[in-house]
Design an enzyme around this catalytic site. Structure first.
Site, short mmCIF file in Angstrom:
data_model
loop_
_atom_site.label_atom_id
_atom_site.label_comp_id
_atom_site.label_asym_id
_atom_site.label_seq_id
_atom_site.Cartn_x
_atom_site.Cartn_y
_atom_site.Cartn_z
N ARG A 155 9.18 109.31 56.37
CA ARG A 155 7.73 109.48 56.48
C ARG A 155 7.10 108.66 57.60
O ARG A 155 5.99 108.93 58.02
CB ARG A 155 7.06 109.09 55.16
CG ARG A 155 7.41 110.03 54.03
CD ARG A 155 6.91 109.52 52.71
NE ARG A 155 7.15 110.49 51.65
CZ ARG A 155 8.26 110.51 50.91
NH1 ARG A 155 9.23 109.63 51.12
NH2 ARG A 155 8.41 111.43 49.97
N TYR A 212 1.79 94.34 56.68
CA TYR A 212 0.44 94.66 57.16
C TYR A 212 -0.61 94.67 56.04
O TYR A 212 -1.75 95.05 56.28
CB TYR A 212 0.43 95.98 57.97
CG TYR A 212 0.94 97.21 57.25
CD1 TYR A 212 0.23 97.78 56.20
CD2 TYR A 212 2.12 97.83 57.64
CE1 TYR A 212 0.67 98.92 55.55
CE2 TYR A 212 2.58 98.96 57.01
CZ TYR A 212 1.85 99.51 55.95
OH TYR A 212 2.30 100.63 55.31
C1 HXC Z 1 -1.23 114.07 56.69
C2 HXC Z 1 -0.57 114.48 54.52
C3 HXC Z 1 0.77 114.11 54.82
C4 HXC Z 1 1.05 113.72 56.16
C5 HXC Z 1 0.66 114.68 52.74
N1 HXC Z 1 -0.57 114.83 53.22
N2 HXC Z 1 1.50 114.24 53.69
N3 HXC Z 1 -1.55 114.46 55.43
N4 HXC Z 1 0.04 113.70 57.06
N5 HXC Z 1 2.30 113.35 56.52
C6 HXC Z 1 -1.76 115.32 52.50
C7 HXC Z 1 -1.56 116.73 51.99
O1 HXC Z 1 -1.86 117.68 53.01
C8 HXC Z 1 -2.59 116.77 50.85
O2 HXC Z 1 -3.90 116.93 51.32
C9 HXC Z 1 -2.51 115.37 50.28
O3 HXC Z 1 -1.96 114.56 51.31
C10 HXC Z 1 -1.64 115.29 49.06
O4 HXC Z 1 -0.36 115.83 49.38
P1 HXC Z 1 0.73 116.11 48.27
O5 HXC Z 1 1.98 116.51 48.95
O6 HXC Z 1 0.16 117.03 47.22
O7 HXC Z 1 0.83 114.66 47.62
P2 HXC Z 1 1.77 114.08 46.50
O8 HXC Z 1 2.67 115.14 45.94
O9 HXC Z 1 0.89 113.33 45.59
O10 HXC Z 1 2.73 113.08 47.32
C11 HXC Z 1 2.33 111.84 47.74
C12 HXC Z 1 2.85 111.52 49.14
C13 HXC Z 1 4.38 111.77 49.25
C14 HXC Z 1 2.47 110.06 49.42
C15 HXC Z 1 2.15 112.43 50.14
O11 HXC Z 1 4.84 111.46 50.57
C16 HXC Z 1 5.16 110.96 48.23
O12 HXC Z 1 5.34 111.40 47.11
N6 HXC Z 1 5.65 109.77 48.61
C17 HXC Z 1 6.39 108.86 47.69
C18 HXC Z 1 7.45 108.07 48.40
C19 HXC Z 1 7.01 107.36 49.66
O13 HXC Z 1 6.00 107.71 50.28
N7 HXC Z 1 7.81 106.36 50.08
C20 HXC Z 1 7.53 105.56 51.28
C21 HXC Z 1 7.09 104.22 50.92
S1 HXC Z 1 7.16 103.20 52.36
P3 HXC Z 1 -4.67 118.36 51.36
O14 HXC Z 1 -6.09 118.01 51.69
O15 HXC Z 1 -3.98 119.16 52.42
O16 HXC Z 1 -4.52 118.98 50.00
C22 HXC Z 1 5.81 102.15 52.36
C23 HXC Z 1 5.64 101.02 53.37
C24 HXC Z 1 6.51 101.14 54.49
O17 HXC Z 1 4.98 102.23 51.56
C25 HXC Z 1 6.33 100.24 55.67
C26 HXC Z 1 7.59 100.43 56.48
C27 HXC Z 1 7.62 99.89 57.79
P1 NAP Z 2 11.01 104.82 48.40
O1 NAP Z 2 12.48 104.87 48.16
O2 NAP Z 2 10.32 106.06 48.82
O3 NAP Z 2 10.32 104.22 47.10
C1 NAP Z 2 9.13 104.67 46.53
C2 NAP Z 2 9.36 104.91 45.06
O4 NAP Z 2 8.10 105.10 44.41
C3 NAP Z 2 10.22 106.12 44.77
O5 NAP Z 2 11.25 105.78 43.88
C4 NAP Z 2 9.26 107.11 44.10
O6 NAP Z 2 9.96 107.88 43.12
C5 NAP Z 2 8.26 106.15 43.47
N1 NAP Z 2 6.93 106.77 43.27
C6 NAP Z 2 6.16 107.36 44.22
N2 NAP Z 2 5.05 107.86 43.66
C7 NAP Z 2 5.11 107.54 42.33
C8 NAP Z 2 4.26 107.78 41.24
N3 NAP Z 2 3.10 108.44 41.39
N4 NAP Z 2 4.62 107.33 40.02
C9 NAP Z 2 5.79 106.65 39.86
N5 NAP Z 2 6.64 106.40 40.87
C10 NAP Z 2 6.31 106.84 42.09
O7 NAP Z 2 10.67 103.72 49.53
P2 NAP Z 2 11.09 102.19 49.69
O8 NAP Z 2 11.19 101.95 51.14
O9 NAP Z 2 12.21 101.84 48.80
O10 NAP Z 2 9.75 101.47 49.19
C11 NAP Z 2 9.76 100.59 48.07
C12 NAP Z 2 8.60 99.62 48.19
O11 NAP Z 2 8.75 98.80 49.34
C13 NAP Z 2 7.23 100.28 48.32
O12 NAP Z 2 6.27 99.53 47.63
C14 NAP Z 2 6.96 100.19 49.81
O13 NAP Z 2 5.60 100.22 50.10
C15 NAP Z 2 7.58 98.83 50.10
N6 NAP Z 2 7.88 98.61 51.49
C16 NAP Z 2 8.95 99.20 52.06
C17 NAP Z 2 9.26 98.92 53.37
C18 NAP Z 2 10.46 99.50 54.06
O14 NAP Z 2 10.68 99.19 55.23
N7 NAP Z 2 11.25 100.32 53.39
C19 NAP Z 2 8.45 98.07 54.13
C20 NAP Z 2 7.34 97.50 53.50
C21 NAP Z 2 7.08 97.76 52.19
P3 NAP Z 2 9.49 109.35 42.66
O15 NAP Z 2 9.31 110.15 43.90
O16 NAP Z 2 10.60 109.80 41.77
O17 NAP Z 2 8.21 109.17 41.90
#
Ligand code: HXC
Ligand code: NAP
Length: 286
Positions: free
Chosen positions: A203, A151
């Site tokens: 998530r 997307y």
């Molecule tokens: C609404 C949310 C929320 C949620 C967090 N927030 N989660 N709001 N719904 N589910 C808000 C919080 O309330 C806060 O705002 C702000 O976001 C920051 O939250 P923190 O928890 O302090 O953020 P942080 O510690 O920086 O963590 C970042 C994160 C977390 C993105 C929220 O989920 C994370 O660390 N993710 C890393 C791994 C990840 O997301 N992997 C998936 C990648 S998959 P306020 O205003 O309340 O302070 C991908 C593509 C997938 O990218 C496509 C697949 C089909």
């Molecule tokens: P994931 O396991 O959650 O990977 C995300 C990684 O990013 C984690 O290892 C996390 O480690 C690291 N990360 C997050 N915030 C960071 C920060 N501030 N600094 C450094 N590292 C950070 O999810 P995944 O599914 O494998 O995703 C990998 C990639 O594929 C991403 O770019 C995602 O957008 C893409 N993608 C995934 C899918 C899917 O279906 N899984 C689909 C489309 C695209 P820490 O928490 O230790 O920092």
């Protein structure tokens, strides 16, 4: 994927030094494991040191790790210096770290928007800049692979900060493909569809119903396997892909196209219903 049946020669990535952000989990780790099998020397980074340490011990090869938050340019500079010190250079950068969650956009606070934009767009940009500047100064070039999403090109409801950030990363990929080619720096991207990882599924698809709904959007009726993505990545960063620059390869089982075609929902029409419909459409013809 080892042995004589392997699609690649085991020396495909021999001695290439590859840095993967978000390399301790999910798709980042799967790519790293595959690169190791193909002869690479690996460095992984992310915020959680304990996750990196465990992955490095389990991945099956030489893995250097250093924690770093890609939202902080100073931490990136220190991490990149540490990798260069350990291996002497970096040949390939994989921008894979990301943050995401599903939410109605009107419920997001500015901090929630920043949480995603800062990791995905700014983090990717900062890391690209740090590594790119060094490559230009050193004169050896290199390859950058950015992991976006299907997307990134279409946009998507309910993951709007991610869609906006990934679209930005795609623009970065295409822009630098032109600007930095003269420095021997090649840019490529992968747009994955559905690859169930703990990070993404917890998530974005936390219930079986949501997961099923997503799966039904895929013409091939299955999710992707991590190895399929890792093999694509291995090819794109290898010397065999040396003429591919600025391209994004989608690996999604046809998912985005199913969403795009105007009449694609007719997949739900049964054979019985088609009999009746055929009568009606024939009548319309006369
Ligand atoms: C609404 C949310 C929320 C949620 C967090 N927030 N989660 N709001 N719904 N589910 C808000 C919080 O309330 C806060 O705002 C702000 O976001 C920051 O939250 P923190 O928890 O302090 O953020 P942080 O510690 O920086 O963590 C970042 C994160 C977390 C993105 C929220 O989920 C994370 O660390 N993710 C890393 C791994 C990840 O997301 N992997 C998936 C990648 S998959 P306020 O205003 O309340 O302070 C991908 C593509 C997938 O990218 C496509 C697949 C089909
Ligand atoms: P994931 O396991 O959650 O990977 C995300 C990684 O990013 C984690 O290892 C996390 O480690 C690291 N990360 C997050 N915030 C960071 C920060 N501030 N600094 C450094 N590292 C950070 O999810 P995944 O599914 O494998 O995703 C990998 C990639 O594929 C991403 O770019 C995602 O957008 C893409 N993608 C995934 C899918 C899917 O279906 N899984 C689909 C489309 C695209 P820490 O928490 O230790 O920092």
């Amino acid at each position: 994927m080892k042995g004589s049946e392997d699609m690649f020669d085991a020396s495909l990535l021999k001695d290439k030094v590859i840095l993967i952000t978000g390399g301790g989990t999910g798709l980042g780790r799967a790519m790293g494991e595959r690169f190791l099998e193909l002869g690479a020397r690996l460095a992984i980074t992310s915020r959680r040191e304990e996750v990196l340490a465990k992955a490095a011990a389990e991945m099956g090869g030489e893995v250097f790790y250093k924690s770093c938050d890609v939202r902080d340019p100073q931490q990136i500079a220190e991490m990149v210096s540490a990798v260069e010190q350990h291996y002497g250079r970096i040949d390939v950068l994989i921008n894979n770290a990301a943050g995401n969650f599903a939410s109605p956009t009107e419920n997001l606070s500015p901090r929630a928007v920043d949480a995603v934009l800062n990791i995905v767009l700014h983090g990717t940009f900062y890391t690209t800049l740090e590594v790119g500047k060094r490559w230009i100064e050193q004169g050896g070039g290199g390859t950058m692979l950015n992991i976006v999403t299907s997307y990134a090109s279409t946009g998507s409801a309910f993951v709007v900060p991610s869609a906006a950030a990934k679209a930005g990363v795609l623009a970065l990929t295409r822009s630098l493909a032109v600007e930095w080619a003269r420095h021997g720096i090649r840019q490529v991207a992968i747009a994955p569809g559905l690859f169930p990882t703990d990070g993404a599924w917890s998530r974005l698809a936390p219930t079986p119903e949501l997961s099923e709904k997503l799966l039904n959007r895929v013409p091939l009726r299955r999710v992707g396997e991590k190895d399929e993505l890792a093999n694509l990545a291995a090819y794109l960063i290898s010397d065999y892909a040396g003429y591919i620059n600025g391209e994004v390869v989608t690996i999604d089982g046809g998912e985005w196209l199913q969403g795009a075609g105007q009449f694609n929902d007719l997949l739900e029409v049964t054979e019985e219903q088609w009999v009746g419909l055929a009568e009606m459409t024939r009548k319309g013809k006369s």
